[in-house]
Enzyme design. Structure first.
Site, mmCIF file in Angstrom:
data_model
loop_
_atom_site.group_PDB
_atom_site.id
_atom_site.type_symbol
_atom_site.label_atom_id
_atom_site.label_comp_id
_atom_site.label_asym_id
_atom_site.label_seq_id
_atom_site.Cartn_x
_atom_site.Cartn_y
_atom_site.Cartn_z
ATOM 1 N N ASP A 40 10.936 -13.077 54.466
ATOM 2 C CA ASP A 40 12.030 -12.507 53.675
ATOM 3 C C ASP A 40 12.361 -13.421 52.504
ATOM 4 O OD1 ASP A 40 14.684 -10.585 53.810
ATOM 5 O OD2 ASP A 40 15.196 -12.620 53.167
ATOM 6 N N TYR A 45 16.161 -16.045 44.850
ATOM 7 C CA TYR A 45 15.784 -17.312 45.477
ATOM 8 C C TYR A 45 14.828 -18.122 44.601
ATOM 9 C CZ TYR A 45 17.411 -14.932 49.753
ATOM 10 O OH TYR A 45 18.127 -14.246 50.696
ATOM 11 N N LYS A 70 14.245 -8.786 47.421
ATOM 12 C CA LYS A 70 15.512 -8.139 47.095
ATOM 13 C C LYS A 70 15.735 -8.107 45.588
ATOM 14 C CE LYS A 70 17.322 -10.481 51.181
ATOM 15 N NZ LYS A 70 16.380 -11.616 51.117
ATOM 16 N N HIS A 103 20.337 -6.458 46.865
ATOM 17 C CA HIS A 103 20.829 -7.722 47.412
ATOM 18 C C HIS A 103 22.326 -7.694 47.730
ATOM 19 C CE1 HIS A 103 19.667 -12.265 47.377
ATOM 20 N NE2 HIS A 103 20.504 -11.994 48.356
#
Length: 272
Positions: A40, A45, A70, A103
């Site tokens: 994930d 990120y 996401k 998200h």
């Protein structure tokens, strides 16, 4: 676990939130070597490229890995979602995504319905297997279902013993939405809780293993994160024991509604 669209997601996966770019490839490689088959990540990120590199270098067939990313808040909207998806896919280096999530709802922006419609388009094109959301509250889910005619396959939410979210999980169960837990260990805060450490001592397991097992027996998908190889392996070693009903109840009784992350009704970071 079987999703409401018939696809299957591993119940135990590996998350890479706050894993730095220079650590991500090696960390994901260790997770895959350990046996994790669900990874994930997220555009926010900033490690999609490194996740994709680890998958490519693993030698595992692409079909053996369930990959999630996401869409970030600033990319919400129909056309911008399509562009953001292409950018994520290029970074990941894959042709097909197993699960795409919104998200955060950032409901004040009023874009999550159009965003999900773009998800539906991508799914219809065969580029995504399953579509879902993250951090959505019940009113967000109700609006999304009513206006798009589709129930998201997954809602990834903050979930740990001190934020057990029973009402939201009940709504998920009523609508065949799989609950996926982020920050499943409460960013480590749960691991020193006396109730959890006592149960760990009772059964000869670590506090992290106890909490992850609690998640599994609740029926949630859980994605712990670590950059330490020994802990990555430890967190995966949770299928050879079970918690008793009493132990499950003692852990669930720790729920105080306390978050370690942002409130989804208020969080709007990253909007234009």
């Amino acid at each position: 676990m079987v999703l409401n669209d018939g696809n299957v997601i591993p119940q135990l996966g590996f998350g890479v939130w706050q894993v730095s770019e220079d650590q991500t490839t090696a960390t994901v490689a260790t997770a895959l070597e350990t046996g994790y088959r669900s990874i994930d990540t997220a555009a926010a990120y900033q490690n999609e490229t490194e996740v994709g590199r680890a998958i490519a270098e693993s030698g595992l067939p692409r079909d053996d890995i369930f990959l999630t990313t996401k869409l970030w808040n600033s990319d919400q909207g129909y056309d911008s979602t399509l562009r953001a998806f292409d950018a994520s896919m290029a970074k990941l280096g894959v042709e097909f995504l197993d699960l795409y999530l919104i998200h955060w709802p950032v409901a004040a922006a009023g874009r999550f319905v159009d965003t999900f419609r773009a998800f539906q388009t991508l799914k219809a094109q065969g580029r995504i297997g399953s579509i879902g959301v993250s951090n959505f509250q019940i009113p967000h889910l109700e609006r999304l279902i009513a206006e798009t005619g589709e129930v998201p396959a997954v809602n990834q939410i903050e979930l740990h013993p001190t934020l057990a979210q029973p009402r939201l999980r009940e709504f998920h169960a009523e609508h065949a939405i799989v609950t996926e837990a982020w920050s499943p260990l409460g960013q480590g805060q749960e691991l020193t809780n006396p109730v959890i450490t006592a149960i760990a001592a009772e059964i000869g397991r670590t506090p992290a293993q106890v909490v992850i097992r609690w998640h599994l027996q609740l029926g949630t998908v859980v994605i712990p994160k670590s950059v330490t190889p020994a802990r990555i392996r430890e967190n995966f070693d949770v299928f050879s024991f079970e918690l008793t009903a009493d132990q499950m109840g003692r852990i669930s009784a720790l729920d105080t509604g306390t978050r370690v992350g942002p409130d989804p009704d208020e969080f709007a970071y990253g909007l234009d």
